[in-house]
Design an enzyme around this catalytic site. Structure first.
Site, PDB file in Angstrom:
ATOM      1  N   ASP A  81       1.736   0.624   3.672  1.00  0.00           N
ATOM      2  CA  ASP A  81       0.953   1.763   3.157  1.00  0.00           C
ATOM      3  C   ASP A  81       1.847   2.690   2.328  1.00  0.00           C
ATOM      4  O   ASP A  81       2.857   3.199   2.814  1.00  0.00           O
ATOM      5  CB  ASP A  81       0.354   2.499   4.360  1.00  0.00           C
ATOM      6  CG  ASP A  81      -0.565   3.645   3.963  1.00  0.00           C
ATOM      7  OD1 ASP A  81      -0.118   4.530   3.211  1.00  0.00           O
ATOM      8  OD2 ASP A  81      -1.722   3.652   4.409  1.00  0.00           O
ATOM      9  N   ARG A  82       1.475   2.919   1.087  1.00  0.00           N
ATOM     10  CA  ARG A  82       2.296   3.702   0.168  1.00  0.00           C
ATOM     11  C   ARG A  82       2.312   5.190   0.506  1.00  0.00           C
ATOM     12  O   ARG A  82       3.364   5.831   0.483  1.00  0.00           O
ATOM     13  CB  ARG A  82       1.841   3.485  -1.278  1.00  0.00           C
ATOM     14  CG  ARG A  82       2.195   2.143  -1.863  1.00  0.00           C
ATOM     15  CD  ARG A  82       1.520   0.939  -1.218  1.00  0.00           C
ATOM     16  NE  ARG A  82       0.075   0.927  -1.314  1.00  0.00           N
ATOM     17  CZ  ARG A  82      -0.738   0.169  -0.592  1.00  0.00           C
ATOM     18  NH1 ARG A  82      -0.258  -0.669   0.321  1.00  0.00           N
ATOM     19  NH2 ARG A  82      -2.047   0.224  -0.735  1.00  0.00           N
ATOM     20  N   ASN A  94      -2.099   3.420  -7.897  1.00  0.00           N
ATOM     21  CA  ASN A  94      -1.424   4.592  -8.472  1.00  0.00           C
ATOM     22  C   ASN A  94      -0.212   4.997  -7.642  1.00  0.00           C
ATOM     23  O   ASN A  94       0.874   5.229  -8.174  1.00  0.00           O
ATOM     24  CB  ASN A  94      -2.414   5.759  -8.574  1.00  0.00           C
ATOM     25  CG  ASN A  94      -3.481   5.538  -9.634  1.00  0.00           C
ATOM     26  OD1 ASN A  94      -3.333   5.963 -10.764  1.00  0.00           O
ATOM     27  ND2 ASN A  94      -4.560   4.865  -9.277  1.00  0.00           N
ATOM     28  N   THR A  95      -0.410   5.050  -6.309  1.00  0.00           N
ATOM     29  CA  THR A  95       0.661   5.538  -5.440  1.00  0.00           C
ATOM     30  C   THR A  95       1.889   4.637  -5.497  1.00  0.00           C
ATOM     31  O   THR A  95       3.035   5.112  -5.421  1.00  0.00           O
ATOM     32  CB  THR A  95       0.168   5.651  -3.985  1.00  0.00           C
ATOM     33  OG1 THR A  95      -1.146   6.213  -3.977  1.00  0.00           O
ATOM     34  CG2 THR A  95       1.094   6.506  -3.146  1.00  0.00           C
ATOM     35  N   ALA A  96       1.676   3.339  -5.645  1.00  0.00           N
ATOM     36  CA  ALA A  96       2.796   2.396  -5.665  1.00  0.00           C
ATOM     37  C   ALA A  96       3.762   2.691  -6.807  1.00  0.00           C
ATOM     38  O   ALA A  96       4.922   2.253  -6.778  1.00  0.00           O
ATOM     39  CB  ALA A  96       2.277   0.961  -5.759  1.00  0.00           C
ATOM     40  N   CYS A 118      -6.964   6.766  -8.044  1.00  0.00           N
ATOM     41  CA  CYS A 118      -6.714   5.959  -6.852  1.00  0.00           C
ATOM     42  C   CYS A 118      -7.582   4.730  -7.012  1.00  0.00           C
ATOM     43  O   CYS A 118      -8.800   4.853  -7.187  1.00  0.00           O
ATOM     44  CB  CYS A 118      -7.099   6.717  -5.585  1.00  0.00           C
ATOM     45  SG  CYS A 118      -7.150   5.618  -4.138  1.00  0.00           S
ATOM     46  N   THR A 155      -4.332   9.928  -3.929  1.00  0.00           N
ATOM     47  CA  THR A 155      -3.851   9.952  -2.539  1.00  0.00           C
ATOM     48  C   THR A 155      -2.823  11.071  -2.341  1.00  0.00           C
ATOM     49  O   THR A 155      -2.230  11.581  -3.299  1.00  0.00           O
ATOM     50  CB  THR A 155      -3.119   8.645  -2.171  1.00  0.00           C
ATOM     51  OG1 THR A 155      -1.967   8.529  -3.007  1.00  0.00           O
ATOM     52  CG2 THR A 155      -4.016   7.431  -2.321  1.00  0.00           C
TER      53      THR A 155
END
Lengths: 240, 240
Positions: free
Chosen positions: B48-49, B84-86, B193, B125
């Protein structure tokens, strides 16, 4: 947990639909991390399978074998090929890698037999029908196919090519064929073209008008695959 | 024609949605063979990022690098990472392969600037916001972010985790946040996201109630990618 290799792109929407069915079939997955690991070779440039069967286009065998080797080298431990017609060329895939390929037509017919169906109305491409992709499974499992009449089959094939081109107004044509199969003794309509599966799923569309009378090859294989990977359920593998 | 490698599975529905947007953005594709070749590593087991950014979970860098190398060895000439978070961890990807990675946040902000937006309401996120994934692009392009208030952000994050678990009843919460961003000076709402993009696409849902006021990061990158591969349009690449 096994990594599943997906030989895809035949067609593009069909592969995405198959992946979606695998994800949805993973019941109880509450976190990303509960889902299956898939490596996907989404290669829409693989030559047209029905054209090849008809002698009108290139043989896709070498390209399917390349995709299979690519997926094996990317870590796939099990292959699945979401294109019914491509199973005409499954021998080339099986011969080129050391990991098993799900026997798609057999997995589908086994499930229909479990559901008590003995006469299967087949809605599929010209190539699937002409090459007898489903015949061996049907014969060895004591079931029978009910096929569209030639004019009906032409109508199915034109609908599939329209869907590949982004069209969607093919419902009435397909429903006419489905009704004819049921009239002529089919106990169910089997949607056995992944492009048709994608179209049906995208619009919650039905060919028969009755979900009890309709089965979908992509859905059956997606469920069988998830049960195999998560619970160790048996799934048939293709031979050479 | 370039083979595009997709670092996917974050989450599963999001990758499938991104592929679907790429296929749909390939305008004029009448045959399977006109579509882009994608190889996809759909690995939902990547940690989980957002949890990693918050110090609550494993760092996904090594796993992202593994996926990138797998795709490179499978023939990918260009990578894209639909999460996006990655992109907080994109340095690890860039350092591990010899092929470029699309700079997702920069591609998105460049497009918004072209569309005349200077105040971007960010729906993303916790990890995307906390790690400043969009900040560098925004600063260098002369634009500004409008962020949710803390209670609003908590509501966005809970909605995203509910969607990952298969839920769908999160619309009113997200619309409240979008309305607040627009009230506080955002000129548009940016859905940044990929899980939210998938949810919005699956139900033709809108956060703002006005398509003119809403932009979707997955859609923007899908279009930029297709324009790059098919027409040679410039797309920004991530640095280390």
């Amino acid at each position: 947990v096994k990594t599943v290799g997906v030989i895809g792109g035949m067609g593009p929407r069909a592969t995405v639909d198959f992946m979606q069915r695998v994800i949805a079939a993973t019941g109880g997955a509450e976190r990303d991390q509960d889902h299956l690991h898939m490596v996907v070779d989404h290669d829409p440039t693989i030559p047209d399978r029905s054209a090849a069967v008809a002698g009108l286009g290139d043989d896709p065998s070498a390209r399917l074998a390349t995709a299979a080797r690519r997926l094996e080298s990317a870590g796939a431990e099990l292959l699945v090929m979401p294109c019914n017609t491509a199973h005409r060329f499954s021998g080339a895939v099986v011969a080129s890698v050391g990991v098993p390929l799900v026997d798609w037509p057999r997995a589908v017919v086994e499930r229909l037999v479990q559901r008590g169906v003995s006469h299967i109305g087949l809605v599929a491409t010209n190539g699937t029908i002409a090459s007898g992709v489903y015949d061996r499974a049907v014969q060895s499992l004591g079931t029978q196919l009910v096929l569209p009449a030639p004019a009906e089959q032409a109508s199915v094939m034109s609908a599939i090519y329209e869907l590949k081109g982004g069209g969607c107004g093919v419902g009435s044509r397909l429903r006419t064929v489905a009704a004819s199969l049921l009239l002529r003794g089919a106990e169910c309509v089997l949607v056995a073209c992944t492009d048709l599966s994608a179209w049906a799923a995208a619009g919650a569309r039905s060919l028969s008008g009755d979900p009890e009378l309709e089965h979908d090859a992509s859905q059956i294989v997606a469920e069988a695959l998830v049960a195999h990977v998560r619970e160790g359920a048996r799934v048939p593998f293709a031979g050479i």
